[in-house]
Design an enzyme around this catalytic site. Structure first.
Site, PDB file in Angstrom:
ATOM      1  CB  CYS A 114      55.755  45.147 -56.349  1.00 17.60           C
ATOM      2  SG  CYS A 114      54.659  43.739 -56.538  1.00 17.60           S
ATOM      3  CG  HIS A 261      59.844  43.945 -57.308  1.00 18.80           C
ATOM      4  ND1 HIS A 261      59.589  43.073 -56.280  1.00 18.80           N
ATOM      5  CD2 HIS A 261      58.751  43.904 -58.128  1.00 18.80           C
ATOM      6  CE1 HIS A 261      58.390  42.534 -56.458  1.00 18.80           C
ATOM      7  NE2 HIS A 261      57.868  43.018 -57.571  1.00 18.80           N
ATOM      8  CG  ASN A 291      56.238  39.646 -57.412  1.00 14.11           C
ATOM      9  OD1 ASN A 291      56.614  40.209 -56.387  1.00 14.11           O
ATOM     10  ND2 ASN A 291      55.616  40.286 -58.387  1.00 14.11           N
TER      11      ASN A 291
HETATM   12  N1  ACO Z   1      50.190  28.388 -67.540  1.00 17.25           N
HETATM   13  C1  ACO Z   1      49.944  28.089 -68.855  1.00 17.25           C
HETATM   14  N2  ACO Z   1      49.379  28.960 -69.691  1.00 17.25           N
HETATM   15  C2  ACO Z   1      49.051  30.176 -69.231  1.00 17.25           C
HETATM   16  C3  ACO Z   1      49.275  30.542 -67.884  1.00 17.25           C
HETATM   17  C4  ACO Z   1      49.875  29.598 -67.037  1.00 17.25           C
HETATM   18  N3  ACO Z   1      50.151  29.843 -65.750  1.00 17.25           N
HETATM   19  N4  ACO Z   1      48.846  31.812 -67.708  1.00 17.25           N
HETATM   20  C5  ACO Z   1      48.376  32.225 -68.892  1.00 17.25           C
HETATM   21  N5  ACO Z   1      48.479  31.232 -69.803  1.00 17.25           N
HETATM   22  C6  ACO Z   1      48.116  31.268 -71.230  1.00 17.25           C
HETATM   23  C7  ACO Z   1      47.027  32.257 -71.514  1.00 17.25           C
HETATM   24  O1  ACO Z   1      45.758  31.697 -71.272  1.00 17.25           O
HETATM   25  C8  ACO Z   1      47.259  32.552 -72.967  1.00 17.25           C
HETATM   26  O2  ACO Z   1      46.723  31.512 -73.741  1.00 17.25           O
HETATM   27  P1  ACO Z   1      45.971  31.809 -75.137  1.00 17.25           P
HETATM   28  O3  ACO Z   1      47.017  32.453 -75.987  1.00 17.25           O
HETATM   29  O4  ACO Z   1      45.552  30.457 -75.562  1.00 17.25           O
HETATM   30  O5  ACO Z   1      44.853  32.739 -74.753  1.00 17.25           O
HETATM   31  C9  ACO Z   1      48.774  32.470 -73.113  1.00 17.25           C
HETATM   32  O6  ACO Z   1      49.219  31.709 -71.988  1.00 17.25           O
HETATM   33  C10 ACO Z   1      49.432  33.830 -73.124  1.00 17.25           C
HETATM   34  O7  ACO Z   1      48.921  34.588 -72.007  1.00 17.25           O
HETATM   35  P2  ACO Z   1      49.423  36.034 -71.722  1.00 17.25           P
HETATM   36  O8  ACO Z   1      48.784  36.524 -70.473  1.00 17.25           O
HETATM   37  O9  ACO Z   1      49.302  36.863 -72.946  1.00 17.25           O
HETATM   38  O10 ACO Z   1      50.955  35.732 -71.443  1.00 17.25           O
HETATM   39  P3  ACO Z   1      52.183  36.715 -71.420  1.00 17.25           P
HETATM   40  O11 ACO Z   1      53.170  36.262 -72.402  1.00 17.25           O
HETATM   41  O12 ACO Z   1      51.784  38.141 -71.408  1.00 17.25           O
HETATM   42  O13 ACO Z   1      52.797  36.383 -69.990  1.00 17.25           O
HETATM   43  C11 ACO Z   1      52.910  37.265 -67.765  1.00 17.25           C
HETATM   44  C12 ACO Z   1      52.040  36.617 -68.833  1.00 17.25           C
HETATM   45  C13 ACO Z   1      53.996  36.281 -67.342  1.00 17.25           C
HETATM   46  C14 ACO Z   1      52.035  37.584 -66.584  1.00 17.25           C
HETATM   47  C15 ACO Z   1      53.552  38.537 -68.342  1.00 17.25           C
HETATM   48  O14 ACO Z   1      52.585  39.364 -68.912  1.00 17.25           O
HETATM   49  C16 ACO Z   1      54.291  39.287 -67.309  1.00 17.25           C
HETATM   50  O15 ACO Z   1      55.337  38.878 -66.859  1.00 17.25           O
HETATM   51  N6  ACO Z   1      53.808  40.483 -66.909  1.00 17.25           N
HETATM   52  C17 ACO Z   1      54.393  41.241 -65.871  1.00 17.25           C
HETATM   53  C18 ACO Z   1      53.546  41.063 -64.703  1.00 17.25           C
HETATM   54  C19 ACO Z   1      54.271  41.020 -63.388  1.00 17.25           C
HETATM   55  O16 ACO Z   1      55.400  40.625 -63.279  1.00 17.25           O
HETATM   56  N7  ACO Z   1      53.547  41.423 -62.395  1.00 17.25           N
HETATM   57  C20 ACO Z   1      54.038  41.354 -61.071  1.00 17.25           C
HETATM   58  C21 ACO Z   1      53.539  42.446 -60.256  1.00 17.25           C
HETATM   59  S1  ACO Z   1      54.033  43.984 -60.893  1.00 17.25           S
HETATM   60  C22 ACO Z   1      55.603  43.997 -60.728  1.00 17.25           C
HETATM   61  O17 ACO Z   1      56.069  43.528 -59.731  1.00 17.25           O
HETATM   62  C23 ACO Z   1      56.416  44.561 -61.813  1.00 17.25           C
END
Ligand code: ACO
Length: 334
Positions: A114, A261, A291
Site C-alpha cells: 500500500c 492512502h 482500498n
Molecule cells: N462483516 C461482519 N462482521 C465482521 C466482518 C465483516 N466483514 N469482519 C469481521 N467481522 C466480525 C468479527 O468476526 C468479529 O466478531 P466477534 O467479535 O464475534 O469475533 C467482529 O466483527 C470484530 O472483528 P475485528 O476484526 O476485531 O474488527 P475491528 O473492529 O478490528 O475491524 C478492521 C476490523 C476494519 C479490519 C480494522 O481492524 C481495520 O480497519 N484495520 C486496519 C486494516 C487496514 O486498513 N488494512 C489495509 C491494509 S494496510 C493499510 O493500508 C493501512
C-alpha cells in the site's frame, strides 16, 4: 545542474464493474452497516475476467500522458508500483512500456504494497534529481480482487481494483520560481519538495500473502491482523507527516490538501485530527474505491485535480502505510 521533479499531469482508470456492500453481503456473511462503520467503504470496482493489472495501468498511464500533454516517446522511465503484477516476471511496467508506445528508456516495478506509490515517488524523484531520468511515468496499479480470500470476511470486504498515474518531469532548480509558498528558499518552488520512506520488517506477518514463487509456488491470499495494522498505521503516519513538514521548515497550517492512502476512513480521520486539518481539506475516495493499495493515492489525486479542488501551487501532503510494514510521505507543491 540541480533538478527538481515537476508534476505535469495525472490520470486514472477504474474497472466498469462496481460491487456494492449490499451485493457483497449476498455472498459474504457481512452487512453494509458493518463495512461502512468499520472502514467507510460503500463499494469497490472489480476487474473483469481476463482484465490484468497491466490493462488498468496502461489506461491510467495513457490518461496521465494526455493530461500532461506529453507523448509516450518523451518518457524515459516507467515505474509501476504494484503488488499484484500480471506475472511473477517480467515487470508489469515492461508490459506497459511495450503497449504505450515508449521507445528506449527503462521500465521496472516497485513493490511496497500500500506504500508502493510513495516508494515509487521517492525512486522517481531521486532519478530525476540526480539527472538519470527526465520524464517519468509513475503508475500505481492493482487487482487485489485476485489475491483476496472471499471466505475471509475480515479482509475481502476492504479492497478493490484500480490504477492511477502521474507524469513527472525534470526542471532545473533555478527555473523553479513560480510556486508561491513563503518564498524562503527550497520549499517555495513547485514540484516534489521531499519524500520520506520507512520499513520495519519485524512486522512482516501482520499483513502478508500466504503464497509466492519461492515458498508455496502458488499466488496465495492476503492475510491480515487488522487491529495491529490499524494501531501501527495511526502511529507511523503521524510521525512521518511531521517528518515531511519538518524537513521543509513548513507548519501543519501551511498544508492545503492531505491526499492519504485510502485504506480506512478511521485511519484517515485520525491522521487529519493529528494534523489539525478539517476533513474539508482531506481527499477521501475510500467510500467509492475501497482500498486499492498502491493505486489509491494517484486515484484520489486524479479525482481532486480534475474536480478542481487541487490547484496549481497548492501544498499537498501524500502519505501511506502498508504491508512490510512500510510507510512514507511525500510533500508536493502542485
Ligand atoms: N462483516 C461482519 N462482521 C465482521 C466482518 C465483516 N466483514 N469482519 C469481521 N467481522 C466480525 C468479527 O468476526 C468479529 O466478531 P466477534 O467479535 O464475534 O469475533 C467482529 O466483527 C470484530 O472483528 P475485528 O476484526 O476485531 O474488527 P475491528 O473492529 O478490528 O475491524 C478492521 C476490523 C476494519 C479490519 C480494522 O481492524 C481495520 O480497519 N484495520 C486496519 C486494516 C487496514 O486498513 N488494512 C489495509 C491494509 S494496510 C493499510 O493500508 C493501512
Amino acid at each position: 545542474m540541480m533538478f527538481r521533479s515537476e508534476i505535469l499531469g495525472c490520470g486514472s482508470y477504474l474497472p466498469d464493474r462496481i460491487v456494492t456492500n449490499e451485493e457483497l453481503s449476498k455472498t459474504v456473511d457481512t452487512s453494509d452497516e458493518w463495512i461502512r462503520s468499520r472502514s467507510g467503504i460503500a463499494q469497490r470496482h472489480i476487474a473483469a475476467d481476463g482484465q490484468a493489472t497491466s490493462d488498468l495501468a496502461l489506461r491510467a498511464g495513457q490518461r496521465a500522458l494526455e493530461h500532461a500533454g506529453i507523448s509516450a516517446a518523451e518518457v524515459d522511465l516507467i515505474i509501476c508500483a504494484t503488488t499484484t503484477p500480471d506475472n511473477t516476471f517480467p515487470s508489469t511496467a515492461a508490459k506497459v512500456q511495450s503497449r504505450i508506445g515508449m521507445v528506449g528508456g527503462a521500465a521496472f516495478d516497485v513493490q511496497a504494497v500500500c506504500s508502493g506509490f510513495i516508494y515509487g515517488l521517492a525512486v522517481a524523484d531521486n532519478f530525476i534529481r540526480c539527472g538519470q531520468a527526465k520524464t517519468v511515468l509513475l503508475i500505481g496499479a492493482e487487482t487485489f480482487s485476485r489475491i483476496l480470500d472471499w471466505t475471509d470476511r475480515g479482509t475481502c470486504v476492504l479492497f478493490g481494483d484500480g490504477a492511477g498515474a502521474i507524469v513527472m518531469r525534470a526542471m532545473p532548480e533555478d527555473e523553479n520560481h513560480d510556486g508561491g509558498g513563503n518564498g524562503k528558499g527550497h520549499n517555495s518552488g513547485r514540484g516534489v519538495l521531499s519524500t520520506h520512506i520507512h520499513s520495519d520488517g519485524t512486522h512482516y506477518d501482520l499483513l502478508y500473502v500466504d503464497g509466492g514463487p519461492s515458498t508455496t509456488q502458488t499466488v496465495g491470499h492476503l492475510r491480515m491482523n487488522g487491529r495491529e495494522v490499524f494501531r501501527h498505521a495511526v502511529t507511523n503516519l503521524a510521525s512521518v507527516v511531521d517528518e515531511a513538514l519538518d524537513a521543509n521548515g513548513l507548519q501543519r497550517a501551511d498544508l492545503d490538501w492531505l491526499v492519504p492512502h485510502q485504506a480506512n476512513k478511521r485511519i484517515i480521520d485520525s491522521t487529519a485530527k493529528k494534523l489539525g486539518m478539517s476533513m474539508d481539506h482531506v481527499v477521501l475516495t475510500v467510500e467509492q474505491h475501497a482500498n486499492t493499495s498502491a493505486a489509491s493515492i494517484p486515484l484520489a489525486l486524479d479525482v481532486a485535480v480534475k474536480d478542481g479542488r487541487i490547484k496549481r501551487s497548492d501544498l499537498v501532503l501524500l502519505e501511506a502505510m502498508g504491508g512490510g510494514l512500510t510507510w512514507g510521505a511525500g510533500l508536493v507543491r502542485w
